[in-house]
Design a protein around this motif. Structure first.
Motif, PDB file in Angstrom:
ATOM      1  N   ALA A   1       0.829  -1.201   0.000  1.00  0.00           N
ATOM      2  CA  ALA A   1       0.000   0.000   0.000  1.00  0.00           C
ATOM      3  C   ALA A   1       0.866   1.255   0.000  1.00  0.00           C
ATOM      4  O   ALA A   1       0.616   2.191  -0.768  1.00  0.00           O
ATOM      5  CB  ALA A   1      -0.937   0.001   1.211  1.00  0.00           C
TER       6      ALA A   1
ATOM      7  N   LEU B   1     -13.142   0.870  -1.678  1.00  0.00           N
ATOM      8  CA  LEU B   1     -12.224   0.312  -0.683  1.00  0.00           C
ATOM      9  C   LEU B   1     -12.944  -0.068   0.610  1.00  0.00           C
ATOM     10  O   LEU B   1     -12.596  -1.071   1.246  1.00  0.00           O
ATOM     11  CB  LEU B   1     -11.090   1.293  -0.395  1.00  0.00           C
ATOM     12  CG  LEU B   1     -10.106   1.472  -1.550  1.00  0.00           C
ATOM     13  CD1 LEU B   1      -9.138   2.602  -1.243  1.00  0.00           C
ATOM     14  CD2 LEU B   1      -9.358   0.188  -1.844  1.00  0.00           C
TER      15      LEU B   1
ATOM     16  N   ILE C   1     -14.638  -3.377  -0.080  1.00  0.00           N
ATOM     17  CA  ILE C   1     -13.658  -4.470  -0.115  1.00  0.00           C
ATOM     18  C   ILE C   1     -13.191  -4.804   1.297  1.00  0.00           C
ATOM     19  O   ILE C   1     -13.148  -5.974   1.688  1.00  0.00           O
ATOM     20  CB  ILE C   1     -12.463  -4.118  -1.024  1.00  0.00           C
ATOM     21  CG1 ILE C   1     -12.910  -4.031  -2.476  1.00  0.00           C
ATOM     22  CG2 ILE C   1     -11.342  -5.145  -0.876  1.00  0.00           C
ATOM     23  CD1 ILE C   1     -11.860  -3.465  -3.412  1.00  0.00           C
ATOM     24  N   ALA C   2     -12.841  -3.776   2.069  1.00  0.00           N
ATOM     25  CA  ALA C   2     -12.343  -4.013   3.427  1.00  0.00           C
ATOM     26  C   ALA C   2     -13.402  -4.697   4.285  1.00  0.00           C
ATOM     27  O   ALA C   2     -13.115  -5.683   4.983  1.00  0.00           O
ATOM     28  CB  ALA C   2     -11.907  -2.700   4.068  1.00  0.00           C
TER      29      ALA C   2
ATOM     30  N   THR D   1      -5.440  -8.025   2.867  1.00  0.00           N
ATOM     31  CA  THR D   1      -6.269  -7.198   1.986  1.00  0.00           C
ATOM     32  C   THR D   1      -7.054  -6.171   2.798  1.00  0.00           C
ATOM     33  O   THR D   1      -7.175  -5.013   2.395  1.00  0.00           O
ATOM     34  CB  THR D   1      -7.237  -8.075   1.169  1.00  0.00           C
ATOM     35  OG1 THR D   1      -6.473  -8.985   0.387  1.00  0.00           O
ATOM     36  CG2 THR D   1      -8.104  -7.238   0.249  1.00  0.00           C
TER      37      THR D   1
ATOM     38  N   TYR E   1      -4.569  -3.526   3.757  1.00  0.00           N
ATOM     39  CA  TYR E   1      -4.223  -2.757   2.567  1.00  0.00           C
ATOM     40  C   TYR E   1      -5.305  -1.709   2.279  1.00  0.00           C
ATOM     41  O   TYR E   1      -4.999  -0.536   2.062  1.00  0.00           O
ATOM     42  CB  TYR E   1      -4.071  -3.713   1.374  1.00  0.00           C
ATOM     43  CG  TYR E   1      -3.817  -3.025   0.061  1.00  0.00           C
ATOM     44  CD1 TYR E   1      -2.522  -2.765  -0.367  1.00  0.00           C
ATOM     45  CD2 TYR E   1      -4.868  -2.630  -0.759  1.00  0.00           C
ATOM     46  CE1 TYR E   1      -2.286  -2.124  -1.574  1.00  0.00           C
ATOM     47  CE2 TYR E   1      -4.645  -1.988  -1.956  1.00  0.00           C
ATOM     48  CZ  TYR E   1      -3.349  -1.742  -2.364  1.00  0.00           C
ATOM     49  OH  TYR E   1      -3.113  -1.108  -3.551  1.00  0.00           O
ATOM     50  N   CYS E   2      -6.553  -2.139   2.270  1.00  0.00           N
ATOM     51  CA  CYS E   2      -7.658  -1.225   1.972  1.00  0.00           C
ATOM     52  C   CYS E   2      -7.758  -0.104   3.001  1.00  0.00           C
ATOM     53  O   CYS E   2      -8.000   1.060   2.644  1.00  0.00           O
ATOM     54  CB  CYS E   2      -8.973  -1.990   1.873  1.00  0.00           C
ATOM     55  SG  CYS E   2      -9.079  -3.022   0.408  1.00  0.00           S
TER      56      CYS E   2
ATOM     57  N   VAL F   1      -4.934   2.424   2.268  1.00  0.00           N
ATOM     58  CA  VAL F   1      -5.189   3.223   1.069  1.00  0.00           C
ATOM     59  C   VAL F   1      -6.338   4.206   1.342  1.00  0.00           C
ATOM     60  O   VAL F   1      -6.277   5.360   0.900  1.00  0.00           O
ATOM     61  CB  VAL F   1      -5.472   2.326  -0.151  1.00  0.00           C
ATOM     62  CG1 VAL F   1      -5.868   3.156  -1.363  1.00  0.00           C
ATOM     63  CG2 VAL F   1      -4.254   1.473  -0.489  1.00  0.00           C
TER      64      VAL F   1
ATOM     65  N   VAL G   1      -5.894   2.038  -5.529  1.00  0.00           N
ATOM     66  CA  VAL G   1      -7.281   1.574  -5.517  1.00  0.00           C
ATOM     67  C   VAL G   1      -7.432   0.398  -6.481  1.00  0.00           C
ATOM     68  O   VAL G   1      -8.095  -0.600  -6.166  1.00  0.00           O
ATOM     69  CB  VAL G   1      -8.250   2.721  -5.876  1.00  0.00           C
ATOM     70  CG1 VAL G   1      -9.677   2.208  -6.004  1.00  0.00           C
ATOM     71  CG2 VAL G   1      -8.178   3.825  -4.827  1.00  0.00           C
TER      72      VAL G   1
ATOM     73  N   GLY H   1      -6.259  -2.628  -4.851  1.00  0.00           N
ATOM     74  CA  GLY H   1      -7.266  -3.167  -3.949  1.00  0.00           C
ATOM     75  C   GLY H   1      -8.293  -4.008  -4.690  1.00  0.00           C
ATOM     76  O   GLY H   1      -8.716  -5.064  -4.211  1.00  0.00           O
TER      77      GLY H   1
END
Length: 180
Positions: free
Chosen positions: A31, A66, A69-70, A119, A122-123, A126, A144, A147
């Motif tokens: 990230a 994001l 996703i998170a 992940t 990471y999200c 970001v 992004v 991600g």
């Protein structure tokens, strides 16, 4: 001294936090690298991103992507591993107590959990870098996009995990692992 090292190595091998911890550190580094690459490339998230393959939406759409996703990654990780532990506990009661230990020693299980948690991390990192004020807009397009790629890869990892876990619950496989 040698037995202490052997015990420590076995303990690290059977813990579910070592590999996910390393995956989380790697995700944080990834990230940071992608966010910095976006800063250096001049990607401002406005009219045209400096990297044509990167996400080119605004700050709010990047946050929505994001966040989704998170949230989904941590939800999937918790749900899958909770159900798996329940199934393995029931299998260990019926067949052998070593079933749970073999699950914890399995590198595939550790890596998939690490990928899900990585992940998620990471999200979040970001998301923290996105700036949406009118004067100081910054949407790290390649981060992004990273991600999104990680999310698609995690879906494949989920399918692989399911394919990996359930065959290992067959009686013949439990006996083959040496469980009494």
């Amino acid at each position: 001294m040698k037995t202490l090292r052997i015990k420590l190595a076995e303990r690290l091998r059977t813990n579910l936090w070592v590999v996910p911890g390393l995956c989380t550190v790697f995700a944080a580094l990834l990230a940071s690298v992608l966010i910095e690459a976006d800063r250096r490339s001049g990607s401002a998230g406005g009219s045209a991103p400096a990297l044509p393959w990167a996400f080119n939406g605004g700050a709010e759409s990047a946050r929505a992507v994001l966040s989704t996703i998170a949230g989904s990654m941590i939800t999937v990780a918790v749900t899958v591993y909770s159900l798996t532990i329940v199934v393995l506990t029931l299998a260990s009661v019926q067949f052998a107590p070593r079933v749970l230990g073999s699950f914890m020693r399995d590198r595939t299980n550790q890596l998939v959990l690490g990928f899900f948690v990585g992940t998620f991390t990471y999200c979040l990192l970001v998301l923290r870098a996105i700036r949406g004020s009118t004067q100081d807009d910054f949407v790290p397009g390649s981060a992004v996009t990273g991600g999104l790629i990680l999310a698609l890869f995690r879906v494949a990892m989920l399918i692989y995990l399911i394919d990996h876990i359930f065959p290992s619950l067959h009686v013949s496989d439990i006996i083959a692992t040496g469980a009494p």
